[in-house]
Design an enzyme around this catalytic site. Structure first.
Site, PDB file in Angstrom:
ATOM      1  N   ASN A   9       1.002  -1.199  -0.031  1.00  0.00           N
ATOM      2  CA  ASN A   9      -0.167  -0.264  -0.055  1.00  0.00           C
ATOM      3  C   ASN A   9       0.877   1.298  -0.015  1.00  0.00           C
ATOM      4  OD1 ASN A   9      -1.879   2.031   0.680  1.00  0.00           O
ATOM      5  ND2 ASN A   9      -2.252   1.375   2.533  1.00  0.00           N
ATOM      6  N   TRP A  10       0.932   1.819  -1.220  1.00  0.00           N
ATOM      7  CA  TRP A  10       2.019   3.181  -1.300  1.00  0.00           C
ATOM      8  C   TRP A  10       1.354   4.224  -0.404  1.00  0.00           C
ATOM      9  CZ3 TRP A  10       3.490   3.266  -7.047  1.00  0.00           C
ATOM     10  CH2 TRP A  10       4.420   2.441  -7.373  1.00  0.00           C
ATOM     11  N   HIS A  94      -9.108   0.853   5.276  1.00  0.00           N
ATOM     12  CA  HIS A  94      -7.756   1.045   5.865  1.00  0.00           C
ATOM     13  C   HIS A  94      -8.032   1.868   7.046  1.00  0.00           C
ATOM     14  CE1 HIS A  94      -3.631   2.345   6.485  1.00  0.00           C
ATOM     15  NE2 HIS A  94      -3.366   1.102   5.995  1.00  0.00           N
ATOM     16  N   GLU A  96      -6.449   4.313   8.238  1.00  0.00           N
ATOM     17  CA  GLU A  96      -6.306   5.778   7.905  1.00  0.00           C
ATOM     18  C   GLU A  96      -7.434   6.471   7.444  1.00  0.00           C
ATOM     19  OE1 GLU A  96      -2.706   5.297   5.684  1.00  0.00           O
ATOM     20  OE2 GLU A  96      -1.552   4.721   7.492  1.00  0.00           O
ATOM     21  N   GLU A 166      -4.845  -5.402  10.629  1.00  0.00           N
ATOM     22  CA  GLU A 166      -3.696  -4.536  10.887  1.00  0.00           C
ATOM     23  C   GLU A 166      -4.002  -3.877  12.274  1.00  0.00           C
ATOM     24  OE1 GLU A 166      -2.059  -3.308   6.958  1.00  0.00           O
ATOM     25  OE2 GLU A 166      -3.828  -1.770   7.141  1.00  0.00           O
ATOM     26  N   GLY A 172       2.790   1.889  10.638  1.00  0.00           N
ATOM     27  CA  GLY A 172       3.785   2.928  10.412  1.00  0.00           C
ATOM     28  C   GLY A 172       4.606   3.399  11.979  1.00  0.00           C
ATOM     29  N   GLY A 233       3.077  -1.325   4.272  1.00  0.00           N
ATOM     30  CA  GLY A 233       3.130   0.190   4.019  1.00  0.00           C
ATOM     31  C   GLY A 233       4.419   0.647   3.576  1.00  0.00           C
ATOM     32  N   GLY A 234       5.231   1.224   4.467  1.00  0.00           N
ATOM     33  CA  GLY A 234       6.347   1.999   4.231  1.00  0.00           C
ATOM     34  C   GLY A 234       7.416   1.091   3.497  1.00  0.00           C
TER      35      GLY A 234
HETATM   36  C1  PEP Z   1      -0.446  -0.244   6.171  1.00  0.00           C
HETATM   37  O1  PEP Z   1      -0.577   1.238   5.926  1.00  0.00           O
HETATM   38  O2  PEP Z   1      -1.204  -1.013   5.581  1.00  0.00           O
HETATM   39  C2  PEP Z   1       0.832  -0.467   6.778  1.00  0.00           C
HETATM   40  C3  PEP Z   1       0.809  -1.751   7.221  1.00  0.00           C
HETATM   41  O3  PEP Z   1       1.899   0.246   6.881  1.00  0.00           O
HETATM   42  P1  PEP Z   1       3.236  -0.033   7.641  1.00  0.00           P
HETATM   43  O4  PEP Z   1       3.608  -1.298   6.888  1.00  0.00           O
HETATM   44  O5  PEP Z   1       4.202   1.377   7.280  1.00  0.00           O
HETATM   45  O6  PEP Z   1       2.939  -0.089   9.014  1.00  0.00           O
END
Ligand code: PEP
Length: 249
Positions: A9-10, A94, A96, A166, A172, A233-234
């Site tokens: 996931n960008w 998600h 966010e 998640e 993050g 994510g990152g």
């Molecule tokens: C995400 O945003 O779905 C995620 C898992 O981010 P990160 O890997 O950066 O924790």
């Protein structure tokens, strides 16, 4: 047999040029395997990404969509629009989007219905906050999120659902759920689905873990019985990290 999936996931990162560079590099460095690889670039990079990935086994997903087919929803994108550029997978729910854009379970149920009506596959995200875990409520929260947005669906719809657990406190933050915490929750999720539908259906659903997955911890997390891959994510923004996570399978 459920699929193993690694999805990146960008978020709101990478303009058109950055995206072309990242995707080209990924295509070069990616080694094909049984694991399905998905990237979810921002809307403006979906088309160039899928064009660059034609003929490869890497798929492209959107990070969000609206529930309506079209109409007066300024700034929004529909399932039909995504399908028209060949995108048939979408991330919904998600944390966010839940936190910053007030996406509720009820709204997500509408988006789920719209995606399925358009024959799209959904990567459905959910997870508890740190306060829920501290108070021992993580299972109740997760169960509620799944039930409210997905349990109105007939069993047949589940072939198009991938789940992504998640924990919000791990996204993050650099803090990952331990492999045991991930396994415990994934087993609970599978049981919840089995109780509502059937054991066969529950065994067929891929459940991804997301939250600070990195090359250093991916192998151990992915080795757990009920963890079928990751939503990244990152680390998905860095081709060497992302491919190392894919190869952790
Ligand atoms: C995400 O945003 O779905 C995620 C898992 O981010 P990160 O890997 O950066 O924790």
């Amino acid at each position: 047999m459920r699929k193993q999936i690694v999805a990146g996931n960008w978020k709101m990162n990478n303009d058109y040029v950055d995206s072309e560079q990242l995707v080209s590099k990924l295509r070069e460095q990616y080694i094909e395997s049984e694991t399905e690889v998905i990237i979810a670039p921002p809307f403006t990079s979906l088309l160039c990404s899928s064009n660059l990935l034609k003929g490869s086994r890497i798929n492209v997903a959107a990070q969000n969509m609206h529930y309506a087919e079209n109409g007066a929803y300024t700034g929004e994108i529909s399932a039909g629009m995504l399908k028209s550029i060949g995108v048939d997978t979408v991330i919904l729910g998600h944390s966010e989007r839940r936190a910053y854009f007030n996406e509720t379970d009820a709204l997500l149920a509408k988006k789920v219905n719209a995606a399925l009506k358009n024959n799209m596959r959904i990567i459905f995200c959910f997870g508890e906050e740190l306060s829920d875990r501290k108070s021992g409520n993580e299972e109740a929260i997760v169960e509620g999120q799944i039930k409210n947005a997905l349990f109105h669906l007939p069993a047949s719809a589940w072939t198009n659902i991938v789940l992504a657990y998640e924990p919000v406190w791990a996204i993050g933050t650099g803090e990952t759920a331990s492999p045991e915490q991930a396994q415990d929750m994934h087993a609970f999720i599978r049981k919840t689905i089995e109780n509502k539908y059937s054991s066969a259906l529950a065994l067929d659903v891929s459940i991804l873990y997301g939250g600070s997955v990195k090359p250093a911890n991916a192998k151990e997390i992915f080795s757990k019985e009920d963890v079928d891959g990751g939503l990244i994510g990152g680390a998905a923004l860095d081709v060497s990290q992302f491919t190392a996570i894919i190869n952790a399978f």
